[in-house]
Design an enzyme around this catalytic site. Structure first.
Site, PDB file in Angstrom:
ATOM      1  CE1 TYR A 141      19.963  -6.170  -4.289  1.00 49.44           C
ATOM      2  CE2 TYR A 141      19.923  -3.828  -3.040  1.00 49.44           C
ATOM      3  CZ  TYR A 141      20.724  -5.344  -2.917  1.00 49.44           C
ATOM      4  OH  TYR A 141      21.668  -4.661  -3.512  1.00 49.44           O
ATOM      5  CE  LYS A 189      25.814 -21.003  -4.476  1.00 50.56           C
ATOM      6  NZ  LYS A 189      27.596 -21.238  -4.409  1.00 50.56           N
ATOM      7  CG  ASP A 221      30.748 -20.477  -5.627  1.00 61.02           C
ATOM      8  OD1 ASP A 221      30.176 -20.298  -6.725  1.00 61.02           O
ATOM      9  OD2 ASP A 221      30.071 -21.174  -4.953  1.00 61.02           O
ATOM     10  CG  ASP A 245      25.006  -4.307  -4.414  1.00 60.79           C
ATOM     11  OD1 ASP A 245      25.369  -3.490  -4.739  1.00 60.79           O
ATOM     12  OD2 ASP A 245      25.097  -4.486  -3.197  1.00 60.79           O
ATOM     13  CG  ASP A 249      30.566  -2.138  -4.873  1.00 58.59           C
ATOM     14  OD1 ASP A 249      29.992  -1.757  -5.250  1.00 58.59           O
ATOM     15  OD2 ASP A 249      31.632  -2.039  -2.978  1.00 58.59           O
TER      16      ASP A 249
END
Ligand code: NAD
Ligand code: IPM
Ligand code: MN
Length: 355
Positions: A141, A189, A221, A245, A249
């Site tokens: 970001y 990751k 993942d 983020d 959700d």
């Protein structure tokens, strides 16, 4: 006790739900003999209209003079074609950075009456109680450069983390785990990304100071899958900005709707509290937005910024009882329930607190 609260309604349904939080706080103030005074500034698209920028410097200044900040949501189609630095979302990113709000705490706990409203099977989500701790001021970001190249035909974003940024969020996760069930899942990751490999090293280093906490490393993942197949296996999840983020959700389905999810963004000083959802342009202006994520964010403000745990719990219990009585907003599909709008839902919660 007397506290100064900054309201940043933002755009879309942010404008509709901020008043719900204010009403609930005023009810708490009356019941517990606390004084809350409110200031209000624009952010996002609304600030662009007022000041020509999604976050005016005077707003940052005014926030710093406050005891805590409540934010609705930013964004909308009207501003989607603005240059990147003027987009509403930049207002949000700028305030997070300006106030050093590095720790975003997103508690995901299903309310019993909503379990059957979840797209997941009730037996899968039953008993799930997760605390997502998302790093909020670093990673993709904010990394530089972030730009177009080769006449606009190539683009670069930068995933940068300094050790110190990872250390402080990981510490926050261990501290949180110590007052919960002492289990951390650190999500990365590391099979691909160097920043993730450093993240893992730091988690392992920090874990030595917390021998009671069990630590599990999980690839993002796999975590995305496990969140919907076995959500009860998680307690505290800690992860970098973008992964957090996306996973939050996804996790919102456990609660039946993203409209239910609150969050706390904490710094060394001031805290900002906002629902996880966005400005929901598809339902804005209709009076049907779920105000509970916003109201529960106000509860988190009482707990984290003002140490008012009893009052925070009072709000959470009132929300729970309102749902138990069968009331729900349109985003929650509940059989034999009573569908209500934003204003009615707010009033029902207020009445519960008054009882
Ligand atoms: P969104 O969260 O706004 O909406 C996703 C879906 O969830 C929509 O169908 C919406 O109607 C529904 N929804 C969200 N909150 C709800 C609520 N309280 N009650 C009932 N339904 C609700 O995400 P989006 O549509 O991807 O983004 C819309 C805009 O919001 C974009 O401009 C985006 O950048 C912005 N956004 C802002 C924030 C924030 O301010 N923190 C967060 C996410 C997205
Ligand atoms: C959130 C939002 C923001 C983010 C956007 C609107 C910049 O999705 O608060 O989760 O990505 O952090
Ligand atoms: Mn998001």
């Amino acid at each position: 006790m007397s506290k100064q609260i900054m309201l940043l309604p933002g755009d879309g349904i942010g404008q509709e739900i901020i008043g719900s939080a204010k009403m609930v706080l005023n009810t708490i103030a009356e019941k517990y003999n606390i004084t809350f005074t409110f200031n209000q500034h624009s952010i996002g698209g609304a600030a662009y209209e007022e000041h020509g920028t999604p976050l005016a410097d005077e707003t940052v200044e005014a926030c710093l003079q406050s005891d805590a900040i409540l934010l609705g949501a930013v964004g909308g189609k009207k501003w989607d074609s603005l240059p990147p630095h003027l987009r509403p979302e930049q207002g949000l990113l700028k305030i997070r950075k300006a106030l050093g709000l590095f720790a975003n705490i997103r508690p995901i706990k299903g309310f019993a009456p909503l379990l059957h409203a979840s797209p997941l099977k009730e037996e899968v989500i039953h008993g799930s109680d997760i605390l997502i701790i998302r790093e909020l001021t670093g990673g993709l970001y904010f990394g530089k450069p972030s730009e177009r190249r080769e006449d606009g035909n190539a683009a670069v974003d930068t995933l940068y983390y300094h050790r110190a940024e990872i250390e402080r969020i990981v510490e926050k996760a261990f501290e949180s785990a110590m007052i919960r069930s002492k289990h951390i899942t650190s999500i990365d990751k590391a099979n691909v990304l160097e920043s993730s490999r450093m993240w893992r090293e730091i988690v392992d280093e920090k874990s030595k100071a917390y021998p009671e906490v069990t630590v599990e490393h999980m690839l993002v993942d796999a975590a995305a899958m496990k969140l919907v197949t076995n959500p009860t296996s998680f307690d505290v999840m800690v992860t970098e900005n973008l992964f957090g983020d996306i996973l939050s959700d996804e996790a919102s389905v456990l609660t039946g709707s993203i409209g239910m999810l609150p969050s706390a963004s904490l710094s060394e000083g001031i805290g900002l509290f906002e629902p996880v959802h966005g400005s929901a342009p598809d339902i804005a202006g209709k009076g049907i937005a779920n105000p509970l994520g916003m109201i529960l964010s106000a509860a988190l403000m009482l707990r984290y910024s003002f140490d008012l745990d009893e009052e925070a719990t009072e709000i959470e219990t009132a929300v729970s009882k309102t749902l138990e009585a069968g009331y729900h907003t349109a985003d929650l599909d509940i059989k034999n329930g009573t569908k209500v709008g934003t204003a009615e839902m707010t009033e029902l919660v207020v009445q519960q607190i008054k009882q």
